[in-house]
Design an enzyme around this catalytic site. Structure first.
Site, short mmCIF file in Angstrom:
data_model
loop_
_atom_site.label_atom_id
_atom_site.label_comp_id
_atom_site.label_asym_id
_atom_site.label_seq_id
_atom_site.Cartn_x
_atom_site.Cartn_y
_atom_site.Cartn_z
N ASP A 38 -13.62 -38.28 -0.55
CA ASP A 38 -12.21 -38.01 -0.27
C ASP A 38 -11.58 -37.50 -1.55
OD1 ASP A 38 -10.31 -39.28 2.24
OD2 ASP A 38 -9.25 -38.55 0.47
N ASN A 91 -14.53 -34.09 8.01
CA ASN A 91 -13.36 -34.66 8.68
C ASN A 91 -12.07 -34.55 7.86
OD1 ASN A 91 -12.00 -36.81 10.44
ND2 ASN A 91 -12.08 -37.82 8.43
N TYR A 163 -2.04 -24.96 11.61
CA TYR A 163 -2.93 -26.10 11.93
C TYR A 163 -3.75 -25.73 13.16
CZ TYR A 163 -4.30 -30.97 12.96
OH TYR A 163 -5.01 -32.13 13.21
N THR A 198 -3.07 -43.16 13.04
CA THR A 198 -3.42 -43.14 11.60
C THR A 198 -2.16 -42.78 10.83
OG1 THR A 198 -3.90 -40.77 11.51
CG2 THR A 198 -5.73 -42.20 12.15
P1 NDP Z 1 -5.52 -39.26 7.38
O1 NDP Z 1 -4.37 -38.53 6.78
O2 NDP Z 1 -5.41 -40.71 7.66
O3 NDP Z 1 -6.84 -39.01 6.50
C1 NDP Z 1 -7.17 -37.75 6.04
C2 NDP Z 1 -7.94 -37.91 4.75
O4 NDP Z 1 -8.34 -36.59 4.31
C3 NDP Z 1 -7.08 -38.51 3.64
O5 NDP Z 1 -7.74 -39.58 3.04
C4 NDP Z 1 -6.87 -37.35 2.69
O6 NDP Z 1 -6.78 -37.72 1.33
C5 NDP Z 1 -8.13 -36.54 2.91
N1 NDP Z 1 -7.95 -35.19 2.40
C6 NDP Z 1 -6.87 -34.39 2.51
N2 NDP Z 1 -7.06 -33.24 1.86
C7 NDP Z 1 -8.29 -33.31 1.30
C8 NDP Z 1 -9.06 -32.43 0.50
N3 NDP Z 1 -8.58 -31.24 0.09
N4 NDP Z 1 -10.30 -32.83 0.10
C9 NDP Z 1 -10.78 -34.02 0.48
N5 NDP Z 1 -10.11 -34.91 1.22
C10 NDP Z 1 -8.86 -34.55 1.64
O7 NDP Z 1 -5.85 -38.45 8.71
P2 NDP Z 1 -6.67 -38.80 10.04
O8 NDP Z 1 -7.70 -39.81 9.77
O9 NDP Z 1 -5.69 -38.98 11.11
O10 NDP Z 1 -7.33 -37.35 10.29
C11 NDP Z 1 -8.67 -37.07 10.00
C12 NDP Z 1 -8.99 -35.74 10.65
O11 NDP Z 1 -8.70 -35.82 12.04
C13 NDP Z 1 -8.18 -34.56 10.12
O12 NDP Z 1 -9.02 -33.42 10.05
C14 NDP Z 1 -7.13 -34.36 11.21
O13 NDP Z 1 -6.66 -33.03 11.25
C15 NDP Z 1 -7.91 -34.72 12.44
N6 NDP Z 1 -7.09 -35.11 13.58
C16 NDP Z 1 -6.30 -36.23 13.53
C17 NDP Z 1 -5.54 -36.58 14.64
C18 NDP Z 1 -4.67 -37.78 14.68
O14 NDP Z 1 -3.96 -37.95 15.67
N7 NDP Z 1 -4.66 -38.64 13.66
C19 NDP Z 1 -5.57 -35.75 15.86
C20 NDP Z 1 -6.46 -34.62 15.80
C21 NDP Z 1 -7.19 -34.33 14.70
P3 NDP Z 1 -5.35 -38.13 0.67
O15 NDP Z 1 -5.16 -39.55 1.02
O16 NDP Z 1 -5.55 -37.88 -0.78
O17 NDP Z 1 -4.35 -37.22 1.31
#
Ligand code: NDP
Length: 256
Positions: A38, A91, A163, A198
Site C-alpha cells: 500500500d 486492488n 472513475y 469502507t
Molecule cells: P480504501 O480507501 O479503504 O482503500 C484503498 C487503499 O488503496 C488505501 O489503503 C490507499 O492508501 C490505497 N492506495 C491509494 N492510492 C494508492 C497508490 N497510488 N498506490 C498504492 N496504494 C494506494 O478503499 P476500498 O477498500 O473501499 O477500495 C478498494 C478498491 O475497491 C478500490 O480500487 C476501489 O475503487 C474499489 N471499489 C470500492 C468500492 C466500495 O464501495 N468501497 C466499490 C467498488 C470498487 P491510502 O490510505 O494511503 O490512501
C-alpha cells in the site's frame, strides 16, 4: 482440511485497509503467504500484524502503484521473500472525492484530477498486472490475477466520469490479458464490488445513504469480507477454468 490457497504466494495492493486488508486476512486464513502492499505503510504493517497474530505468514512492502519501477521491485520482493508468486490482487484505488473531483460533471473535472485518477485506477492496475504477468510467465507455473473494477466499470454513474472510465478500462485490460496469457495457464479476472462499507464510501453514505440503498435490491451495503470471498475463490485452483470473466458482488445492483 487444507486451506483453499495452501502453499500459494500472493501479492495484494491497497492492503492497508478496506477490501484489500480483508482479502489479505482471508488469503492468509486459507493458507497463502501474503505480501501486503500500500502507499500507507502503517496500515499495511497493521494488516501484517493481524495476519501474524492469527498464525499466518505475511510481509509488508510499501509501493505507489503509479511508480512502475517501484511496482517491478514489489513483484521482485515477493519472489525473493517467498520464492515465487502464484496469485495477485490488484486492488489499490481512489475515489473522485480524494482528488478534488467530487460532484463534478464530466466537463468540469480538473485536468489534474483526470491524470491522477487514470494514473492510479487504470495505469496502476496495468503496471501491477504487467510485472506479475512477466514473472508468472517466466516461472512457468501458471497463476491467478484478480483486478478490482467496480459497478462503475459496467455502467455510467453521474459525477464520477473518470472513475467510471478507469474502471471500464480495468474490465477491458482484464479480458485482454486473460486471452493473451491463457496459454501460460495464467488466469485473469476482475471483481465489481457494489457499495461496500469502507472508508471510501463513508462520506457518500453519510450524505445520501438512503438514496444509494434504495437502488440496491439487497437494501444494505456489502462488507469487505464479501468481496474477499469472491477474490479468494478466483485466486484458488477451484476456479481453474475461470478466466477473462468479471464478477459482480453488489447485492443485485447491476441486475436491477
Ligand atoms: P480504501 O480507501 O479503504 O482503500 C484503498 C487503499 O488503496 C488505501 O489503503 C490507499 O492508501 C490505497 N492506495 C491509494 N492510492 C494508492 C497508490 N497510488 N498506490 C498504492 N496504494 C494506494 O478503499 P476500498 O477498500 O473501499 O477500495 C478498494 C478498491 O475497491 C478500490 O480500487 C476501489 O475503487 C474499489 N471499489 C470500492 C468500492 C466500495 O464501495 N468501497 C466499490 C467498488 C470498487 P491510502 O490510505 O494511503 O490512501
Amino acid at each position: 482440511m487444507a486451506g483453499m490457497l495452501e502453499g500459494k504466494v500472493s501479492l495484494i495492493t491497497g492492503g492497508a485497509r478496506g477490501i484489500g486488508r480483508e482479502t489479505a486476512l482471508l488469503f492468509a486464513e486459507e493458507g497463502a503467504k501474503v505480501v501486503v502492499s500500500d502507499l500507507n505503510s502503517e496500515g499495511s504493517e497493521e494488516t501484517v500484524a493481524l495476519i501474524n497474530k492469527q498464525g499466518g505468514q505475511a510481509l509488508s512492502k510499501p509501493c505507489d502503484v503509479t511508480n512502475t519501477e517501484a511496482v517491478n521491485s514489489l513483484v521482485d520482493f515477493t519472489i525473493s521473500s517467498f520464492g515465487r508468486i502464484d496469485c495477485a490482487f490488484n486492488n489499490a484505488g481512489i475515489a473522485p472525492y480524494q482528488i478534488g473531483a467530487q460532484g463534478k460533471r464530466t466537463g468540469d473535472w480538473p485536468e489534474d484530477s483526470v491524470d491522477k485518477m487514470l494514473a492510479i485506477n487504470l495505469k496502476g492496475v496495468w503496471a501491477c498486472m504487467a510485472a506479475e504477468l512477466r514473472a508468472m510467465s517466466a516461472a512457468g507455473n501458471g497463476g491467478s490475477i484478480i483486478n478490482t473494477a467496480s459497478i462503475a466499470g459496467l455502467a455510467g454513474l453521474a459525477f464520477t466520469s473518470m472513475y467510471v472510465a478507469a474502471k471500464h478500462g480495468v474490465v477491458g485490460l482484464t479480458k485482454t490479458a486473460a486471452i493473451e496469457y491463457a496459454p501460460d495457464n495464467i488466469r485473469v479476472n476482475s471483481v465489481c464490488p457494489g457499495y461496500i462499507e469502507t472508508d471510501m464510501t463513508r462520506e457518500t453514505m453519510a450524505q445520501r445513504g438512503e438514496q444509494v440503498l434504495s437502488r440496491v435490491p439487497a437494501k444494505r451495503m456489502g462488507q469487505p469480507r464479501e468481496i474477499a470471498e469472491m477474490v479468494c475463490w478466483l485466486a484458488s485452483d477451484r476456479a481453474s477454468f475461470v478466466t477473462g470473466s468479471n464478477y459482480n458482488v453488489d447485492g443485485g445492483f447491476v441486475a436491477s
